[in-house]
Structures are given as structure tokens and as C-alpha cells.
Design a protein around this motif. Structure first.
Motif, mmCIF file in Angstrom:
data_model
loop_
_atom_site.group_PDB
_atom_site.id
_atom_site.type_symbol
_atom_site.label_atom_id
_atom_site.label_comp_id
_atom_site.label_asym_id
_atom_site.label_seq_id
_atom_site.Cartn_x
_atom_site.Cartn_y
_atom_site.Cartn_z
ATOM 1 N N VAL A 95 2.366 -24.498 16.686
ATOM 2 C CA VAL A 95 2.380 -24.993 18.052
ATOM 3 C C VAL A 95 0.817 -24.919 18.524
ATOM 4 N N LEU A 96 0.747 -25.062 19.699
ATOM 5 C CA LEU A 96 -0.737 -25.032 20.155
ATOM 6 C C LEU A 96 -1.053 -23.471 20.308
ATOM 7 N N HIS A 97 -2.228 -23.261 19.770
ATOM 8 C CA HIS A 97 -2.697 -21.976 19.816
ATOM 9 C C HIS A 97 -4.315 -22.117 20.344
ATOM 10 N N SER A 98 -4.911 -20.859 20.545
ATOM 11 C CA SER A 98 -6.439 -21.098 20.857
ATOM 12 C C SER A 98 -7.157 -19.839 20.420
ATOM 13 N N GLN A 149 -8.455 -12.905 20.987
ATOM 14 C CA GLN A 149 -7.083 -13.043 21.022
ATOM 15 C C GLN A 149 -6.770 -14.702 21.152
ATOM 16 N N CYS A 150 -5.427 -14.781 20.750
ATOM 17 C CA CYS A 150 -4.891 -16.164 21.031
ATOM 18 C C CYS A 150 -5.025 -16.385 22.501
ATOM 19 N N SER A 151 -5.493 -17.548 22.837
ATOM 20 C CA SER A 151 -5.498 -17.943 24.150
ATOM 21 C C SER A 151 -4.751 -19.317 24.806
ATOM 22 N N GLU A 152 -3.647 -19.397 24.029
ATOM 23 C CA GLU A 152 -2.847 -20.548 24.413
ATOM 24 C C GLU A 152 -1.154 -19.985 24.244
ATOM 25 N N ILE A 153 -0.491 -19.967 25.341
ATOM 26 C CA ILE A 153 0.876 -19.413 25.425
ATOM 27 C C ILE A 153 1.436 -20.059 24.392
ATOM 28 N N CYS A 154 1.749 -19.405 22.965
ATOM 29 C CA CYS A 154 2.424 -20.289 21.997
ATOM 30 C C CYS A 154 3.666 -19.477 21.523
ATOM 31 N N GLY A 155 4.420 -18.831 22.293
ATOM 32 C CA GLY A 155 5.606 -18.317 22.114
ATOM 33 C C GLY A 155 5.836 -16.634 22.345
ATOM 34 N N ASN A 175 5.367 -14.105 20.492
ATOM 35 C CA ASN A 175 4.610 -12.790 20.109
ATOM 36 C C ASN A 175 3.118 -13.511 20.118
ATOM 37 N N HIS A 176 2.901 -14.226 21.252
ATOM 38 C CA HIS A 176 1.582 -14.688 21.483
ATOM 39 C C HIS A 176 0.517 -13.753 21.936
ATOM 40 N N SER A 177 1.165 -12.620 22.261
ATOM 41 C CA SER A 177 0.077 -11.384 22.630
ATOM 42 C C SER A 177 -0.123 -10.714 21.457
ATOM 43 N N PHE A 178 0.338 -11.138 20.341
ATOM 44 C CA PHE A 178 0.419 -9.870 19.216
ATOM 45 C C PHE A 178 -0.485 -10.899 17.894
ATOM 46 N N MET A 179 -1.393 -11.611 18.347
ATOM 47 C CA MET A 179 -1.985 -12.406 17.255
ATOM 48 C C MET A 179 -3.529 -12.319 17.494
ATOM 49 N N PRO A 180 -4.096 -11.108 17.305
ATOM 50 C CA PRO A 180 -5.308 -11.055 17.747
ATOM 51 C C PRO A 180 -6.252 -11.314 16.579
HETATM 52 CU CU LIG Z 1 -1.121 -18.299 19.644
#
Ligand SMILES: [Cu+2]
Length: 226
Positions: A159-162, A195-201, A203-208
Motif C-alpha cells: 500500500v502507500l507509505h511515505s 517515520q512512515c508518513s502515509e496512513i498505511c494500516g 501498524n503505520h505508527s510502528f515502522m520508523p
Molecule cells: Cu507505512
């Protein structure tokens, strides 16, 4: 990091981010001047008794208060455009590395040398030592040489990530089926957190993201050892 450091952004690690900080300060100065002026005019026109109900227009003052904001906007727009094009510029890169966003971790590839590939997961709080940052440190950091022009190629597998690192002035979308490009030039050794800056699901907050910049000699050593 000191207590106050926890509430602030990391210092700039690249000249692009330095320029962005300068531009931010410049814009804030203009905003403060406008706010002060408007506040002064509002209070003074509420307090004073200067009233003229026959006043319908004033060509001169209207010309001035139309042109002055336009000039003020130019002082923001031109440096902003300069910065935009500087950020977009890709010079001859010394090396390229690839970033792939996954649900929910990053993986990195260095294929300029031998093909080095690894995944980068957030470190669980239980496994941290006291020098690491909770929810921000990863098991495998991105190692990059400082003082060299680096090209980043970014994509995603699901999916989209940033891929965003504030202290480098980098925020590039990771899009499935698309390859995005960015440029980095780190000017000192150290750690850069992002950090990932695209709401991606979930565990979005946990992919630094952690980038570690080291000298070119040590980088070559790292390449040879991995
Ligand atoms: Cu992401």
C-alpha cells in the motif's frame, strides 16, 4: 537528548533542511510583522474616535493596501520556489540505494556494490537499551556515507507509505508500481530519525526509519563486512 530536545525537531543534517529552517524563520518573521500590524490597526481603530461617515473610497490608500500585500507575498513565494527547485535537483549521485515500504516495515537495497538487502523493523520496547528511543529505533539502520551525493529510489510493495526524515528535509511517497526519486547529502555524522508518513494500516505508527551517517572509510568497511 536533553528534556527539551524531546519536544523539538532534530537539527538539520543536510544543507537542504538548513535552507528549509531558514525559510521557515523568514516566513514566520513576515507573519509576526503582519500579525502585529493588524492587531495594532484593529485596536487603534476600536479605541479612537476618528469617524467620517461620508468617506466612501480612497484611491490612494486602496492602491497601497492592494500592492503592499502582493509585494509581501512575493517575498515568500520567490524563496519558496527557489527551495522547491533546490529540493528537486538531482546532482550526479555517488551512490544509489532503494527503499521499499511494506506493511509494516521498511526494506533497503544497496545494489551499487554487492547486492546488500535487509529489512528494518521497529525495536520492541523490551529489547531496547537506555540509549535508544522507544518507538523510533530499528533493528537494522540505514547506513550512509556523509558528504556524498546519494540518490534514493523509493517504492512500496503493498500500500502507500511515505519515507520521511525531518532532519534531512526528505519526505517521499512510496507508491506500489511507481518509482520515486530523491536526493540526500548528509553533512555530518549522526543519527536521523523518521517515520512512515502515509496512513498505511494498523501498524503505520510502528515502522520508523533510522539513518546513520558515517565517514566514507567506515562506510566502505561496512559494505565489505556485510
Ligand atoms: Cu507505512
Amino acid at each position: 537528548m536533553a528534556t527539551w530536545g524531546n519536544y523539538m525537531m532534530q537539527d538539520a543534517m543536510s544543507s537542504i533542511m538548513e535552507q528549509m529552517s531558514f525559510f521557515h524563520d523568514h516566513t514566520i518573521m513576515i507573519l509576526i510583522m503582519i500579525t502585529v500590524m493588524v492587531a495594532y490597526i484593529m485596536t487603534s481603530s476600536m479605541i479612537n474616535k476618528l469617524i467620517n461617515r461620508n468617506l466612501m473610497e480612497g484611491q490612494n490608500i486602496e492602491l497601497i493596501w492592494t500592492i503592499l500585500p502582493a509585494i509581501t507575498l512575493m517575498f515568500i513565494a520567490l524563496p519558496s520556489l527557489r527551495l522547491l527547485y533546490l529540493t528537486d535537483e538531482i546532482y550526479n549521485p555517488d551512490m544509489t540505494f532503494k527503499v521499499i515500504g511494506h506493511q509494516w516495515y521498511w526494506s533497503y537495497e544497496y545494489s551499487d556494490f554487492k547486492s546488500i538487502e535487509f529489512d528494518s523493523y521497529m525495536k520492541p520496547s523490551k529489547e531496547m537499551n537506555s540509549s535508544e528511543f522507544r518507538l523510533l529505533d530499528v533493528d537494522n539502520r540505514v547506513i550512509l556515507p556523509m558528504n556524498s551525493q546519494i540518490r534514493v529510489l523509493i517504492t512500496a510493495a503493498d500500500v502507500l507509505h511515505s519515507w520521511a526524515i525531518p532532519s534531512l528535509g526528505v519526505k517521499i511517497d512510496a507508491i506500489p508500481g511507481r518509482l520515486n526519486q530523491g536526493a540526500i547529502n548528509i553533512n555530518r555524522p549522526g543519527l536521523m530519525f523518521g517515520q512512515c508518513s502515509e496512513i498505511c494500516g494498523a501498524n503505520h505508527s510502528f515502522m520508523p526509519i533510522v539513518v546513520e551517517s558515517i565517514s566514507m572509510n567506515n562506510f566502505i568497511k561496512w559494505i565489505n563486512e556485510s
